[in-house]
Design a protein around this motif. Structure first.
Motif, PDB file in Angstrom:
ATOM      1  N   SER A  41       0.829  -1.213   0.000  1.00 28.23           N
ATOM      2  CA  SER A  41       0.000   0.000   0.000  1.00 28.23           C
ATOM      3  C   SER A  41       0.857   1.254   0.000  1.00 28.23           C
ATOM      4  N   PHE A  42       1.904   1.267   0.822  1.00 26.74           N
ATOM      5  CA  PHE A  42       2.756   2.450   0.853  1.00 26.74           C
ATOM      6  C   PHE A  42       3.510   2.620  -0.453  1.00 26.74           C
ATOM      7  N   TYR A  43       3.905   1.504  -1.074  1.00 28.45           N
ATOM      8  CA  TYR A  43       4.611   1.624  -2.354  1.00 28.45           C
ATOM      9  C   TYR A  43       3.711   2.273  -3.395  1.00 28.45           C
ATOM     10  N   PHE A  44       2.493   1.727  -3.555  1.00 29.54           N
ATOM     11  CA  PHE A  44       1.607   2.268  -4.578  1.00 29.54           C
ATOM     12  C   PHE A  44       1.054   3.633  -4.181  1.00 29.54           C
ATOM     13  N   GLY A  45       0.846   3.863  -2.873  1.00 25.91           N
ATOM     14  CA  GLY A  45       0.386   5.174  -2.420  1.00 25.91           C
ATOM     15  C   GLY A  45       1.427   6.243  -2.685  1.00 25.91           C
ATOM     16  N   ALA A  46       2.694   5.924  -2.406  1.00 24.84           N
ATOM     17  CA  ALA A  46       3.767   6.892  -2.663  1.00 24.84           C
ATOM     18  C   ALA A  46       3.907   7.146  -4.155  1.00 24.84           C
ATOM     19  N   ARG A  47       3.727   6.110  -4.935  1.00 24.99           N
ATOM     20  CA  ARG A  47       3.818   6.264  -6.384  1.00 24.99           C
ATOM     21  C   ARG A  47       2.694   7.169  -6.899  1.00 24.99           C
ATOM     22  N   GLU A  48       1.479   6.942  -6.388  1.00 28.17           N
ATOM     23  CA  GLU A  48       0.346   7.772  -6.800  1.00 28.17           C
ATOM     24  C   GLU A  48       0.553   9.218  -6.352  1.00 28.17           C
ATOM     25  N   LEU A  49       1.030   9.399  -5.132  1.00 28.08           N
ATOM     26  CA  LEU A  49       1.297  10.748  -4.633  1.00 28.08           C
ATOM     27  C   LEU A  49       2.346  11.445  -5.494  1.00 28.08           C
ATOM     28  N   HIS A  50       3.358  10.703  -5.902  1.00 31.02           N
ATOM     29  CA  HIS A  50       4.382  11.282  -6.778  1.00 31.02           C
ATOM     30  C   HIS A  50       3.757  11.772  -8.083  1.00 31.02           C
ATOM     31  N   HIS A  51       2.877  10.956  -8.662  1.00 28.82           N
ATOM     32  CA  HIS A  51       2.253  11.345  -9.929  1.00 28.82           C
ATOM     33  C   HIS A  51       1.301  12.522  -9.743  1.00 28.82           C
ATOM     34  N   VAL A  52       0.611  12.576  -8.610  1.00 30.01           N
ATOM     35  CA  VAL A  52      -0.295  13.708  -8.354  1.00 30.01           C
ATOM     36  C   VAL A  52       0.511  14.987  -8.213  1.00 30.01           C
ATOM     37  N   ARG A  53       1.649  14.915  -7.506  1.00 32.78           N
ATOM     38  CA  ARG A  53       2.461  16.103  -7.283  1.00 32.78           C
ATOM     39  C   ARG A  53       3.142  16.586  -8.554  1.00 32.78           C
ATOM     40  N   THR A  54       3.489  15.672  -9.447  1.00 31.51           N
ATOM     41  CA  THR A  54       4.213  16.072 -10.657  1.00 31.51           C
ATOM     42  C   THR A  54       3.289  16.302 -11.836  1.00 31.51           C
ATOM     43  N   ARG A  55       1.996  16.118 -11.642  1.00 34.02           N
ATOM     44  CA  ARG A  55       1.052  16.358 -12.731  1.00 34.02           C
ATOM     45  C   ARG A  55       1.141  17.816 -13.140  1.00 34.02           C
ATOM     46  N   ALA A  56       1.139  18.053 -14.420  1.00 37.47           N
ATOM     47  CA  ALA A  56       1.306  19.421 -14.930  1.00 37.47           C
ATOM     48  C   ALA A  56       0.101  20.263 -14.541  1.00 37.47           C
ATOM     49  N   ALA A  57       0.367  21.379 -13.925  1.00 42.87           N
ATOM     50  CA  ALA A  57      -0.681  22.344 -13.592  1.00 42.87           C
ATOM     51  C   ALA A  57      -0.909  23.231 -14.809  1.00 42.87           C
ATOM     52  N   PRO A  58      -2.065  23.873 -14.888  1.00 43.88           N
ATOM     53  CA  PRO A  58      -2.315  24.735 -16.041  1.00 43.88           C
ATOM     54  C   PRO A  58      -1.262  25.839 -16.143  1.00 43.88           C
ATOM     55  N   ALA A  59      -0.785  26.039 -17.325  1.00 45.91           N
ATOM     56  CA  ALA A  59       0.205  27.098 -17.552  1.00 45.91           C
ATOM     57  C   ALA A  59      -0.492  28.445 -17.551  1.00 45.91           C
ATOM     58  N   GLY A  60       0.295  29.500 -17.571  1.00 44.97           N
ATOM     59  CA  GLY A  60      -0.264  30.847 -17.531  1.00 44.97           C
ATOM     60  C   GLY A  60      -1.218  31.116 -18.680  1.00 44.97           C
ATOM     61  N   GLN A  61      -0.919  30.570 -19.840  1.00 40.86           N
ATOM     62  CA  GLN A  61      -1.790  30.777 -20.991  1.00 40.86           C
ATOM     63  C   GLN A  61      -3.140  30.102 -20.764  1.00 40.86           C
ATOM     64  N   ASP A  62      -3.125  28.922 -20.138  1.00 43.78           N
ATOM     65  CA  ASP A  62      -4.376  28.223 -19.876  1.00 43.78           C
ATOM     66  C   ASP A  62      -5.234  29.006 -18.894  1.00 43.78           C
ATOM     67  N   VAL A  63      -4.612  29.563 -17.867  1.00 42.77           N
ATOM     68  CA  VAL A  63      -5.353  30.354 -16.887  1.00 42.77           C
ATOM     69  C   VAL A  63      -5.969  31.569 -17.565  1.00 42.77           C
ATOM     70  N   ALA A  64      -5.198  32.246 -18.400  1.00 45.29           N
ATOM     71  CA  ALA A  64      -5.716  33.417 -19.108  1.00 45.29           C
ATOM     72  C   ALA A  64      -6.872  33.021 -20.027  1.00 45.29           C
ATOM     73  N   ARG A  65      -6.733  31.874 -20.693  1.00 46.83           N
ATOM     74  CA  ARG A  65      -7.792  31.409 -21.598  1.00 46.83           C
ATOM     75  C   ARG A  65      -9.061  31.083 -20.806  1.00 46.83           C
ATOM     76  N   VAL A  66      -8.902  30.407 -19.672  1.00 45.15           N
ATOM     77  CA  VAL A  66     -10.063  30.062 -18.851  1.00 45.15           C
ATOM     78  C   VAL A  66     -10.723  31.326 -18.308  1.00 45.15           C
ATOM     79  N   MET A  67      -9.898  32.278 -17.885  1.00 45.24           N
ATOM     80  CA  MET A  67     -10.465  33.532 -17.363  1.00 45.24           C
ATOM     81  C   MET A  67     -11.230  34.276 -18.454  1.00 45.24           C
ATOM     82  N   ALA A  68     -10.699  34.275 -19.667  1.00 47.40           N
ATOM     83  CA  ALA A  68     -11.396  34.938 -20.777  1.00 47.40           C
ATOM     84  C   ALA A  68     -12.716  34.235 -21.080  1.00 47.40           C
ATOM     85  N   THR A  69     -12.724  32.906 -21.013  1.00 50.45           N
ATOM     86  CA  THR A  69     -13.952  32.150 -21.252  1.00 50.45           C
ATOM     87  C   THR A  69     -14.986  32.446 -20.179  1.00 50.45           C
ATOM     88  N   VAL A  70     -14.546  32.484 -18.925  1.00 48.82           N
ATOM     89  CA  VAL A  70     -15.466  32.791 -17.824  1.00 48.82           C
ATOM     90  C   VAL A  70     -16.040  34.189 -17.993  1.00 48.82           C
TER      91      VAL A  70
END
Length: 178
Positions: free
Chosen positions: A118-147
Motif C-alpha cells: 500500500s505504501f509503495y503504490f500510495g507513494a507512487r500515486e502521490l508522486h504522480h499527483v504532485r508532478t502532474r502538470a498544472a495549467p500554464a499561464g496561458q491556460d489560466v488566461a484562456r479560462v479567465m477569458a472564457t469565464v
C-alpha cells in the motif's frame, strides 16, 4: 452637455465618488480579477519552487538503473498474478500445496505485506499527483477569458429578459399565444 462641462471640477468629483464607492464595495465583496491574478501568481511561484527543487543537472547511469528498477514492481506483480492462474491450471496439486502453505503465514505478516504494498503504490500515486502538470499561464488566461465571456453572455441574456418582461406588447402577444 455644455452645462456639465461648464461646472468646474464636477468630472473630478464624480470620478472621486466613483472610486470611493468602488473601494467600499471591495470591502464587502472580492474583486475577482485581483483574486484570480493573485491565485495565478501564487501558483506560478509554487511551480517555480517545485521546478527548482526537482531540477536535475545531469542524470547518471545509476539514476537510469534505479528508475528502471522502480518501474518493475507493478508489471511484475501483474505478471505474477497471471502466472498463478497458469500454474493452477498446469499443476493443480502443486498449486494447492503452495496455497495451503500461504494459509499458514501468520496474520501480522500479511498486515506487514499489505502495508508495504500500500505504501509503495500510495507513494507512487502521490508522486504522480504532485508532478502532474498544472495549467500554464496561458491556460489560466484562456479560462479567465472564457469565464468573462460567459458572464457577459449571462448579463446580456438577463438584460434581454428584462426588456421582454417590461415590454407590454410582447407580454400581450405571449398571453395570446402562450
Amino acid at each position: 452637455m455644455g452645462l456639465i462641462s461648464a461646472l468646474p471640477g464636477l468630472g473630478a468629483a464624480a470620478r472621486g465618488v466613483g472610486q470611493a464607492v468602488g473601494g467600499v464595495a471591495e470591502v464587502f465583496t472580492i474583486n475577482r480579477t485581483k483574486q484570480a491574478a493573485a491565485d495565478h501568481a501564487e501558483q506560478i511561484a509554487a511551480l517555480d519552487q517545485f521546478g527548482a527543487e526537482f531540477a536535475q543537472s545531469k542524470r547518471t547511469w545509476f539514476d537510469s538503473i534505479i528508475d528502471g528498477v522502480n518501474r518493475l514492481p507493478r508489471p511484475g506483480m501483474a505478471l505474477a498474478t497471471m502466472g498463478l492462474f497458469a500454474y493452477a491450471m498446469q499443476d493443480p496439486l502443486g498449486f494447492s500445496l503452495r496455497m495451503q502453505g500461504l494459509a499458514l503465514v501468520p496474520e501480522p505478516l500479511w498486515w506487514l505485506m499489505g502495508a508495504v504494498v500500500s505504501f509503495y503504490f500510495g507513494a507512487r500515486e502521490l508522486h504522480h499527483v504532485r508532478t502532474r502538470a498544472a495549467p500554464a499561464g496561458q491556460d489560466v488566461a484562456r479560462v479567465m477569458a472564457t469565464v468573462e465571456a460567459l458572464e457577459n453572455t449571462q448579463a446580456k441574456r438577463d438584460d434581454a429578459q428584462e426588456q421582454v418582461e417590461s415590454n407590454p406588447v410582447i407580454a400581450q402577444w405571449q398571453a395570446r399565444n402562450g
